[in-house]
Design a protein around this motif. Structure first.
Motif, PDB file in Angstrom:
ATOM      1  N   ILE A 218      -6.146  14.446 -16.864  1.00  0.00           N
ATOM      2  CA  ILE A 218      -6.810  12.657 -17.131  1.00  0.00           C
ATOM      3  C   ILE A 218      -8.290  13.296 -17.145  1.00  0.00           C
ATOM      4  CG2 ILE A 218      -7.254  10.138 -16.148  1.00  0.00           C
ATOM      5  CD1 ILE A 218      -3.897  10.546 -15.587  1.00  0.00           C
ATOM      6  N   ALA A 219      -8.627  13.468 -16.210  1.00  0.00           N
ATOM      7  CA  ALA A 219      -9.893  14.248 -15.993  1.00  0.00           C
ATOM      8  C   ALA A 219     -10.705  14.261 -17.153  1.00  0.00           C
ATOM      9  CB  ALA A 219     -10.460  14.727 -14.418  1.00  0.00           C
ATOM     10  N   LEU A 220      -9.842  15.701 -17.851  1.00  0.00           N
ATOM     11  CA  LEU A 220     -10.163  16.480 -18.828  1.00  0.00           C
ATOM     12  C   LEU A 220     -10.620  15.267 -20.007  1.00  0.00           C
ATOM     13  CD1 LEU A 220      -8.041  19.769 -18.438  1.00  0.00           C
ATOM     14  CD2 LEU A 220     -10.657  19.310 -18.175  1.00  0.00           C
ATOM     15  N   VAL A 221      -9.424  14.786 -20.093  1.00  0.00           N
ATOM     16  CA  VAL A 221      -9.715  14.230 -21.167  1.00  0.00           C
ATOM     17  C   VAL A 221     -10.698  13.164 -21.039  1.00  0.00           C
ATOM     18  CG1 VAL A 221      -9.082  11.781 -22.511  1.00  0.00           C
ATOM     19  CG2 VAL A 221      -6.749  13.333 -22.113  1.00  0.00           C
ATOM     20  N   ALA A 222     -10.503  12.344 -19.987  1.00  0.00           N
ATOM     21  CA  ALA A 222     -12.405  11.760 -20.009  1.00  0.00           C
ATOM     22  C   ALA A 222     -13.232  12.194 -19.711  1.00  0.00           C
ATOM     23  CB  ALA A 222     -11.859  11.181 -18.278  1.00  0.00           C
ATOM     24  N   ALA A 223     -13.913  13.579 -20.090  1.00  0.00           N
ATOM     25  CA  ALA A 223     -14.800  14.166 -19.684  1.00  0.00           C
ATOM     26  C   ALA A 223     -14.682  14.947 -21.154  1.00  0.00           C
ATOM     27  CB  ALA A 223     -14.626  15.527 -19.196  1.00  0.00           C
ATOM     28  N   ALA A 224     -13.943  14.786 -21.739  1.00  0.00           N
ATOM     29  CA  ALA A 224     -13.728  15.187 -23.653  1.00  0.00           C
ATOM     30  C   ALA A 224     -14.288  13.834 -24.260  1.00  0.00           C
ATOM     31  CB  ALA A 224     -12.896  15.425 -24.034  1.00  0.00           C
TER      32      ALA A 224
ATOM     33  N   LEU B  44       0.966  -1.036   0.053  1.00  0.00           N
ATOM     34  CA  LEU B  44      -0.353   0.680  -0.080  1.00  0.00           C
ATOM     35  C   LEU B  44       0.600   1.240   0.099  1.00  0.00           C
ATOM     36  CD1 LEU B  44      -2.790  -0.760   2.143  1.00  0.00           C
ATOM     37  CD2 LEU B  44      -3.097  -0.399   0.167  1.00  0.00           C
ATOM     38  N   ALA B  45       2.303   1.047   0.912  1.00  0.00           N
ATOM     39  CA  ALA B  45       2.570   2.739   1.040  1.00  0.00           C
ATOM     40  C   ALA B  45       3.672   2.822  -0.324  1.00  0.00           C
ATOM     41  CB  ALA B  45       3.563   2.201   1.714  1.00  0.00           C
ATOM     42  N   HIS B  46       3.853   1.364  -0.827  1.00  0.00           N
ATOM     43  CA  HIS B  46       4.757   1.589  -1.892  1.00  0.00           C
ATOM     44  C   HIS B  46       4.389   1.480  -3.564  1.00  0.00           C
ATOM     45  CE1 HIS B  46       7.971   2.794   0.015  1.00  0.00           C
ATOM     46  NE2 HIS B  46       7.857   1.954   1.131  1.00  0.00           N
ATOM     47  N   GLY B  47       2.875   1.229  -3.570  1.00  0.00           N
ATOM     48  CA  GLY B  47       2.265   0.463  -5.205  1.00  0.00           C
ATOM     49  C   GLY B  47       2.053   1.521  -5.610  1.00  0.00           C
ATOM     50  N   PRO B  48       1.060   1.647  -6.646  1.00  0.00           N
ATOM     51  CA  PRO B  48       0.884   1.888  -7.773  1.00  0.00           C
ATOM     52  C   PRO B  48      -0.041   3.413  -7.385  1.00  0.00           C
ATOM     53  CG  PRO B  48      -0.852   0.890  -8.188  1.00  0.00           C
ATOM     54  CD  PRO B  48       0.180   0.228  -7.026  1.00  0.00           C
ATOM     55  N   LEU B  49      -0.543   3.803  -6.929  1.00  0.00           N
ATOM     56  CA  LEU B  49      -1.237   4.769  -5.966  1.00  0.00           C
ATOM     57  C   LEU B  49      -0.266   6.096  -5.717  1.00  0.00           C
ATOM     58  CD1 LEU B  49      -4.522   3.447  -4.114  1.00  0.00           C
ATOM     59  CD2 LEU B  49      -4.109   4.403  -6.462  1.00  0.00           C
ATOM     60  N   THR B  50       1.042   5.606  -5.117  1.00  0.00           N
ATOM     61  CA  THR B  50       1.897   6.883  -5.158  1.00  0.00           C
ATOM     62  C   THR B  50       2.358   7.213  -5.750  1.00  0.00           C
ATOM     63  OG1 THR B  50       3.313   5.268  -4.443  1.00  0.00           O
ATOM     64  CG2 THR B  50       1.957   6.165  -2.472  1.00  0.00           C
ATOM     65  N   GLY B  51       2.650   6.718  -7.088  1.00  0.00           N
ATOM     66  CA  GLY B  51       3.446   6.627  -8.276  1.00  0.00           C
ATOM     67  C   GLY B  51       3.088   8.137  -9.028  1.00  0.00           C
ATOM     68  N   TRP B  52       1.190   8.227  -9.157  1.00  0.00           N
ATOM     69  CA  TRP B  52       0.565   9.217  -9.644  1.00  0.00           C
ATOM     70  C   TRP B  52       1.484  11.399  -9.608  1.00  0.00           C
ATOM     71  CZ3 TRP B  52      -3.847   8.922 -12.625  1.00  0.00           C
ATOM     72  CH2 TRP B  52      -4.473   7.720 -12.430  1.00  0.00           C
ATOM     73  N   ARG B  53       1.521  10.685 -10.777  1.00  0.00           N
ATOM     74  CA  ARG B  53       2.242  12.618 -10.529  1.00  0.00           C
ATOM     75  C   ARG B  53       1.001  13.752 -10.852  1.00  0.00           C
ATOM     76  NH1 ARG B  53       4.955  11.481 -16.663  1.00  0.00           N
ATOM     77  NH2 ARG B  53       6.725  10.289 -15.705  1.00  0.00           N
ATOM     78  N   PRO B  54       1.255  14.495 -10.013  1.00  0.00           N
ATOM     79  CA  PRO B  54      -0.087  15.654  -8.951  1.00  0.00           C
ATOM     80  C   PRO B  54      -0.492  16.845 -10.563  1.00  0.00           C
ATOM     81  CG  PRO B  54       1.513  15.274  -7.679  1.00  0.00           C
ATOM     82  CD  PRO B  54       2.677  14.713  -8.959  1.00  0.00           C
ATOM     83  N   LEU B  55      -0.196  16.333 -11.680  1.00  0.00           N
ATOM     84  CA  LEU B  55      -0.056  17.246 -12.538  1.00  0.00           C
ATOM     85  C   LEU B  55      -1.146  16.761 -13.630  1.00  0.00           C
ATOM     86  CD1 LEU B  55       2.147  19.407 -13.116  1.00  0.00           C
ATOM     87  CD2 LEU B  55       0.588  20.165 -11.641  1.00  0.00           C
ATOM     88  N   ALA B  56      -0.627  16.035 -13.768  1.00  0.00           N
ATOM     89  CA  ALA B  56      -1.677  14.297 -15.259  1.00  0.00           C
ATOM     90  C   ALA B  56      -2.027  14.406 -13.995  1.00  0.00           C
ATOM     91  CB  ALA B  56      -0.261  13.373 -14.317  1.00  0.00           C
ATOM     92  N   GLN B  57      -3.033  14.424 -12.616  1.00  0.00           N
ATOM     93  CA  GLN B  57      -4.822  14.038 -12.478  1.00  0.00           C
ATOM     94  C   GLN B  57      -5.256  14.564 -12.913  1.00  0.00           C
ATOM     95  OE1 GLN B  57      -4.410  13.762  -8.519  1.00  0.00           O
ATOM     96  NE2 GLN B  57      -3.374  12.232  -8.545  1.00  0.00           N
ATOM     97  N   PRO B  58      -5.327  16.206 -13.364  1.00  0.00           N
ATOM     98  CA  PRO B  58      -6.018  16.702 -14.070  1.00  0.00           C
ATOM     99  C   PRO B  58      -6.425  16.750 -15.416  1.00  0.00           C
ATOM    100  CG  PRO B  58      -4.952  18.273 -12.361  1.00  0.00           C
ATOM    101  CD  PRO B  58      -4.383  16.526 -12.886  1.00  0.00           C
TER     102      PRO B  58
END
Length: 122
Positions: free
Chosen positions: A22-28, A6-20
């Motif tokens: 991804i949300a815009l691409v999904a919404a489009a 949990l501490a070193h899994g893929p959730l901590t690998g997200w880049r904070p600037l990539a998340q918005p």
């Protein structure tokens, strides 16, 4: 081991600037996918309505009613059957005659009722 995953899994690998982004691409992507689904639903609805209309005369015969001869008679028949199926109201035999039924006399007054009860034919 589970806490370490949990501490070193893929959730901590997200880049904070990539998340918005991804949300815009999904919404489009949602807009054209939604419009495509609505268009396909309309086509499917047309197919279902066409199949329903093709088998409507057979359904009337299987229910034991005389087939309507005019669009006005068809509207009256299906209005009566709708009230029967949905609201459990009795069917008006003038609007939805049974197949092979003798039409009622035109004199709807007391004299016509007495004539029909006594077997007097006009």
């Amino acid at each position: 081991a589970f806490a370490c995953a949990l501490a070193h899994g893929p959730l901590t690998g997200w880049r904070p600037l990539a998340q918005p982004w991804i949300a815009l691409v999904a919404a489009a992507a949602m807009v054209p996918l939604y419009l495509g689904a609505v268009a396909q639903a309309k086509v499917w609805g047309d197919v279902v309505k066409a199949a329903f209309d093709c088998y409507l005369p057979d359904l009337v015969k299987q229910l034991g009613y005389a087939g309507p001869k005019t669009p006005a008679e068809a509207k009256a028949l299906w209005g009566e059957l709708n009230a029967l199926f949905v609201y459990r109201q009795s069917v008006d035999p003038l609007k939805a005659p049974l197949a092979g039924a003798v039409p009622p006399p035109h004199d709807n007054g007391l004299a016509g009722l007495l004539k029909s009860l006594l077997g007097h034919k006009p």
